[in-house]
Design a protein around this motif. Structure first.
Motif, PDB file in Angstrom:
ATOM      1  N   LYS A   1     -20.384 -18.163 -85.976  1.00  0.00           N
ATOM      2  CA  LYS A   1     -20.813 -18.325 -87.368  1.00  0.00           C
ATOM      3  C   LYS A   1     -21.452 -17.038 -87.903  1.00  0.00           C
ATOM      4  N   THR A   2     -22.324 -16.430 -87.119  1.00  0.00           N
ATOM      5  CA  THR A   2     -22.969 -15.185 -87.552  1.00  0.00           C
ATOM      6  C   THR A   2     -21.953 -14.065 -87.673  1.00  0.00           C
ATOM      7  N   ILE A   3     -21.034 -13.981 -86.722  1.00  0.00           N
ATOM      8  CA  ILE A   3     -20.000 -12.950 -86.782  1.00  0.00           C
ATOM      9  C   ILE A   3     -19.170 -13.105 -88.051  1.00  0.00           C
TER      10      ILE A   3
ATOM     11  N   LYS B   1     -19.213  -9.598 -75.510  1.00  0.00           N
ATOM     12  CA  LYS B   1     -20.663  -9.382 -75.541  1.00  0.00           C
ATOM     13  C   LYS B   1     -21.212  -9.638 -76.951  1.00  0.00           C
ATOM     14  N   VAL B   2     -20.500  -9.168 -77.964  1.00  0.00           N
ATOM     15  CA  VAL B   2     -20.909  -9.417 -79.349  1.00  0.00           C
ATOM     16  C   VAL B   2     -20.846 -10.915 -79.642  1.00  0.00           C
ATOM     17  N   ASP B   3     -19.798 -11.579 -79.181  1.00  0.00           N
ATOM     18  CA  ASP B   3     -19.687 -13.035 -79.348  1.00  0.00           C
ATOM     19  C   ASP B   3     -20.892 -13.738 -78.731  1.00  0.00           C
ATOM     20  N   GLU B   4     -21.255 -13.305 -77.529  1.00  0.00           N
ATOM     21  CA  GLU B   4     -22.374 -13.906 -76.808  1.00  0.00           C
ATOM     22  C   GLU B   4     -23.696 -13.698 -77.566  1.00  0.00           C
ATOM     23  N   LEU B   5     -23.892 -12.499 -78.069  1.00  0.00           N
ATOM     24  CA  LEU B   5     -25.147 -12.178 -78.764  1.00  0.00           C
ATOM     25  C   LEU B   5     -25.274 -12.861 -80.120  1.00  0.00           C
ATOM     26  N   LEU B   6     -24.176 -12.939 -80.862  1.00  0.00           N
ATOM     27  CA  LEU B   6     -24.255 -13.387 -82.256  1.00  0.00           C
ATOM     28  C   LEU B   6     -23.696 -14.782 -82.522  1.00  0.00           C
TER      29      LEU B   6
ATOM     30  N   VAL C   1     -18.959 -10.222 -90.867  1.00  0.00           N
ATOM     31  CA  VAL C   1     -17.659  -9.647 -91.223  1.00  0.00           C
ATOM     32  C   VAL C   1     -17.390  -9.833 -92.724  1.00  0.00           C
ATOM     33  N   ALA C   2     -17.691 -11.008 -93.242  1.00  0.00           N
ATOM     34  CA  ALA C   2     -17.508 -11.243 -94.688  1.00  0.00           C
ATOM     35  C   ALA C   2     -18.373 -10.283 -95.502  1.00  0.00           C
ATOM     36  N   ALA C   3     -19.602 -10.054 -95.060  1.00  0.00           N
ATOM     37  CA  ALA C   3     -20.494  -9.125 -95.755  1.00  0.00           C
ATOM     38  C   ALA C   3     -19.959  -7.695 -95.686  1.00  0.00           C
ATOM     39  N   MET C   4     -19.459  -7.293 -94.525  1.00  0.00           N
ATOM     40  CA  MET C   4     -18.903  -5.943 -94.396  1.00  0.00           C
ATOM     41  C   MET C   4     -17.674  -5.772 -95.279  1.00  0.00           C
ATOM     42  N   GLU C   5     -16.849  -6.807 -95.369  1.00  0.00           N
ATOM     43  CA  GLU C   5     -15.673  -6.743 -96.246  1.00  0.00           C
ATOM     44  C   GLU C   5     -16.084  -6.534 -97.702  1.00  0.00           C
TER      45      GLU C   5
END
Length: 141
Positions: free
Chosen positions: A124-126, A116-121, A130-134
């Motif tokens: 590339k956005t994921i 569902k997250v893959d579908e929404l985002l 993830v890089a930003a959260m890291e």
């Protein structure tokens, strides 16, 4: 635009809370565990055995939270504690057959949440998020 103007922290908290609530509801129905518990079981499942200290480090939780969680897993017969052959004072954690079954049941639910997250985002956005959260996670402020 600055994070403050976008209410970044607030939006991040709300999104995380919504994802966690939905995931918890589904996981409890299917496997009888919460998202946090499933994360712990998945870490234990990924290795032959693991220590409570490693589990706490991986999940970013304190020792008392991990101790309570492990005690619950043991009571539910999902995890067994074994003596560490290399250090007689230490204990290791290992999934029981019931714990392995629980992880298998829960995996389809976590896969659906990820899809569902893959579908929404999109990929590339994921990757960007993830890089930003890291960066935030690894900031040693």
């Amino acid at each position: 635009m600055p994070a403050k103007n976008l209410r970044f922290y607030s939006r991040l908290q709300i999104a995380a809370h919504i994802l966690k609530k939905r995931s918890d509801r589904r996981l409890l129905e299917v496997a009888g565990v919460t998202t946090a518990q499933m994360s712990a079981l998945a870490i234990i499942a990924s290795e032959e055995t693991t220590s409570q200290t490693r589990l706490a480090t991986e999940l970013g939780l304190n020792d008392s939270a991990i101790t309570a969680m492990v005690r619950r897993f043991i009571d539910l017969k999902m995890v067994a504690r074994l003596r560490d052959d290399s250090d007689g004072r230490a204990w290791l954690l290992k999934l029981t057959p019931f714990g392995s079954e629980t992880v298998q049941k829960a995996t389809s639910t976590t896969d659906q949440t990820s899809a569902k997250v893959d579908e929404l985002l999109g990929e590339k956005t994921i990757a960007t998020v993830v890089a930003a959260m890291e960066l935030i996670i690894n900031d040693s402020d």
